[in-house]
Design a protein around this motif. Structure first.
Motif, PDB file in Angstrom:
ATOM      1  N   GLU A  53       0.838  -1.206   0.000  1.00 52.86           N
ATOM      2  CA  GLU A  53       0.000   0.000   0.000  1.00 52.86           C
ATOM      3  C   GLU A  53       0.871   1.255   0.000  1.00 52.86           C
ATOM      4  O   GLU A  53       0.591   2.229  -0.718  1.00 52.86           O
ATOM      5  N   GLU A  93      -9.584  -5.453   0.854  1.00 53.68           N
ATOM      6  CA  GLU A  93     -10.684  -4.851   0.086  1.00 53.68           C
ATOM      7  C   GLU A  93     -10.282  -3.521  -0.555  1.00 53.68           C
ATOM      8  O   GLU A  93     -10.614  -3.256  -1.702  1.00 53.68           O
ATOM      9  N   ASN A  94      -9.541  -2.682   0.181  1.00 53.14           N
ATOM     10  CA  ASN A  94      -9.162  -1.367  -0.335  1.00 53.14           C
ATOM     11  C   ASN A  94      -8.138  -1.437  -1.470  1.00 53.14           C
ATOM     12  O   ASN A  94      -7.877  -0.440  -2.138  1.00 53.14           O
ATOM     13  N   MET A  95      -7.564  -2.612  -1.720  1.00 49.02           N
ATOM     14  CA  MET A  95      -6.570  -2.757  -2.783  1.00 49.02           C
ATOM     15  C   MET A  95      -7.089  -3.546  -3.980  1.00 49.02           C
ATOM     16  O   MET A  95      -6.422  -3.643  -4.999  1.00 49.02           O
ATOM     17  N   LYS A 143      -9.196  -2.813  -6.138  1.00 43.53           N
ATOM     18  CA  LYS A 143      -9.399  -1.982  -7.328  1.00 43.53           C
ATOM     19  C   LYS A 143      -8.174  -1.979  -8.238  1.00 43.53           C
ATOM     20  O   LYS A 143      -8.268  -1.594  -9.399  1.00 43.53           O
TER      21      LYS A 143
END
Length: 137
Positions: free
Chosen positions: A99, A129-131, A133
């Motif tokens: 990240e 989840e935040n990665m 994309k």
């Protein structure tokens, strides 16, 4: 832009990355760079692709790898795509560092419009989840 190709060892990530790089060499107007931890795949790449064995530069941390990328882009402002195979073989990597690395790459992309496509050894369902994309479908 940053994209990740995920999969376990032997799942075809490298082959997919090589195919994408070779397609890019024929279809983009800017430069294409392929970086890996060995010289293993240099002959499989289109001659137009700039090939770099990162281990020749004593890369062992995310910051030194970022410095290498900055140098590549600074020396050739026309680099449009950078393919990175086996980042986890070069540096110790977890999702926290990944990240952080994405944030570094966004800075390069902001000023140079360089796309980074990176293979990562993990299963898609393990990606936070935040990665998700950033995953290549």
């Amino acid at each position: 832009m940053v994209k990740f190709i995920c999969g376990r060892k032997g799942s075809g990530k490298t082959k997919q990355l090589i195919n994408m790089a070779n397609d890019s060499a024929e279809n983009v107007t800017g430069g294409v760079v392929f970086i890996e931890a060995t010289n293993k795949h240099s002959l499989e790449l289109n001659y137009k692709i700039r090939y770099i064995n990162a281990m020749e530069f004593n890369i062992d941390k995310i910051d030194t790898f970022y410095g290498l990328l900055c140098g590549i882009v600074a020396s050739d402002y026309d680099v449009q795509k950078v393919y990175i195979d086996g980042l986890y073989k070069m540096i110790e990597l977890d999702f926290y560092l990944l990240e952080k690395f994405i944030e570094y790459l966004k800075v390069i992309d902001k000023y140079n419009e360089t796309e980074f496509i990176i293979s990562v050894e993990c299963e898609k369902q393990d990606v936070p989840e935040n990665m998700k994309k950033y995953l290549v479908n």
